[in-house]
Design a protein around this motif. Sequence first.
Motif, mmCIF file in Angstrom:
data_model
loop_
_atom_site.group_PDB
_atom_site.id
_atom_site.type_symbol
_atom_site.label_atom_id
_atom_site.label_comp_id
_atom_site.label_asym_id
_atom_site.label_seq_id
_atom_site.Cartn_x
_atom_site.Cartn_y
_atom_site.Cartn_z
ATOM 1 N N LEU A 400 0.864 -1.176 0.000
ATOM 2 C CA LEU A 400 0.000 0.000 0.000
ATOM 3 C C LEU A 400 0.907 1.235 0.000
ATOM 4 C CD1 LEU A 400 -3.173 0.366 0.290
ATOM 5 C CD2 LEU A 400 -2.712 0.855 2.691
ATOM 6 N N PRO A 401 1.355 1.698 -1.155
ATOM 7 C CA PRO A 401 2.363 2.770 -1.205
ATOM 8 C C PRO A 401 1.984 4.026 -0.437
ATOM 9 C CG PRO A 401 2.114 1.762 -3.359
ATOM 10 C CD PRO A 401 1.042 1.176 -2.495
ATOM 11 N N GLY A 402 0.700 4.337 -0.370
ATOM 12 C CA GLY A 402 0.282 5.558 0.313
ATOM 13 C C GLY A 402 0.437 5.525 1.808
ATOM 14 N N VAL A 403 0.852 4.383 2.371
ATOM 15 C CA VAL A 403 0.950 4.283 3.822
ATOM 16 C C VAL A 403 1.993 5.250 4.382
ATOM 17 C CG1 VAL A 403 2.734 2.478 3.956
ATOM 18 C CG2 VAL A 403 0.941 2.569 5.690
ATOM 19 N N THR A 404 2.983 5.629 3.572
ATOM 20 C CA THR A 404 4.005 6.552 4.070
ATOM 21 C C THR A 404 3.483 7.965 4.261
ATOM 22 O OG1 THR A 404 4.757 6.887 1.798
ATOM 23 C CG2 THR A 404 5.908 5.222 3.102
ATOM 24 N N GLU A 405 2.289 8.262 3.778
ATOM 25 C CA GLU A 405 1.691 9.585 3.968
ATOM 26 C C GLU A 405 0.916 9.686 5.272
ATOM 27 O OE1 GLU A 405 2.339 12.019 1.810
ATOM 28 O OE2 GLU A 405 3.578 10.543 0.767
#
Length: 536
Positions: A400-405
């Motif tokens: 889930l790439p957006g987890v770093t946001e």
Amino acid sequence: MHASAEDGATATAPPHHDDPHRHGARTDAARPDDPAVAMSQPTPDGAAATAGATPRTDGPPPTAAAPAPGSVAEHRPDGAGAAASDVRCDVLVIGGGIIGLVTAWRAAQRGLRTVLADPAPGGGAAQVAAGMLAAVTETHFGEETLLGLNLASARRYPDFAAELTEASGQPTGYRACGTLAVALDSDDRAQLRDLHALQQRCGLDARWLTGRECRRLEPLLAPGVRGGVWVEGDHQIDPRLLAAALLTACRRAGVTFRHSWARRLTLAGAGDTREAAEHADGRRATGAVLADGARVAAGQVVLAGGSLSGRLAGLPADVVPPVRPVKGQLLRLRVPAPLAAAGPFLSRTVRAVVRGGQIYLVPRANGELIVGATTEELGWDTAVTAGGLYELLRDAHEVLPGVTELELVETLAGLRPGSPDNAPLLGPSRLPGLVLATGHHRNGVLLTPVTGDVLADVLTTGELPPYARPFTPLRFSPAPAPAPATAPARTTANGARTPPPYDTSPLAPAGPAPAPAPDRPAPATRPTDAPRSRKP
């Protein structure tokens, strides 16, 4: 937490830290040299860091932190928080995690006068667990018997959660949202395919999806997702809300809370010799001495101390439950308001196979996202490590790439109570008067409803119901199993008749239902997990 500290496990946190909801992750985790001290550290909300049993140490027992507002520590019925005194009851429950709480609640509902001993009930594993109710996606090779118990408990959850909300007036966070398990590369896909084949052989409701179908369900998944398994019946609950609701339900049902450690189990018979200390023969559990000096006399004692269950002083050596601590680390993240306004970040629990390891992401209705968890065989170590958190964030980002946001709210470590076969120990022990409810490992939250009903049956009839017999503690006994305990009288200590047995739903496990087991059945589950691996 299943991969965190789900089940009746011991959870720990450092004694001093900034407010995680204000300043982010805790970075000052203490690691005392004495494991007993580490097990007794208070959690951020004032909850105790253990499920109630006093570790065997030469020094004085740890002192509980002040109770958090709204916790059961504020509710001290019948003078439960008073100075040391003699107490008599039908049932003494040692341990105030969710397993101890549900046992006390169900016992009180059966008309038994119940006392629960724990310096701060409602703490421990509930503060760390992810709350996945994943009977199907938690299926493992060789664990078909445990699968039957897991499915039975999962089927009970809707009625259990509704009843608990009605009894307590508080929400539990139960969500019937389903679970999506995904794989990132061809090797991960093959591993997930094998699991799906096992699920089909067991007659479970699990549907294979292509990568594109997975992204239709969860649009923010990584483009590299190669396939997945959709399980509509695997849901979730918020363990912190569950614990709080159980605390209130216990109070309203008349459970008396003793806010103190259980220092020592008290026994009758066989004298005080070294030989007697090694064997349960001719002895009976009669209660416990608490750290505040109180002596609690009980007709039956339930040991629900999570990973500390084997460290209660006074246990004969041949009765000590074979329970060990299994460490798990996890993260609590929060979706920022601008992202939340654009729609759900995740709509359902997502589990993933990443380079052969396992990770899960559990979205809460309040905007939090739980990411976990490691599995580490490190004894009583409870340090939150940079390596553990790096692995979690790295694998979560690949899924889930957006987890770093997302905002980092809290970092946690807990201790699951593992058993030799990864299954719980439920029911009468070799010591008359002592009943066990421990060893739930990664399934403590999932097994909460069925554990409460099993223990209520044991406490009122003296015997395990047939569906729970494979989980008798006697399966680890080196000696021939004794005859079933004589059923207790059908009256309580104050003369009231015990009401009819309570059951929320029939227990007829779907799929491969276990046959009634002999007194000493074969181990029900697979061997223990490998050290320092991500939870399978």
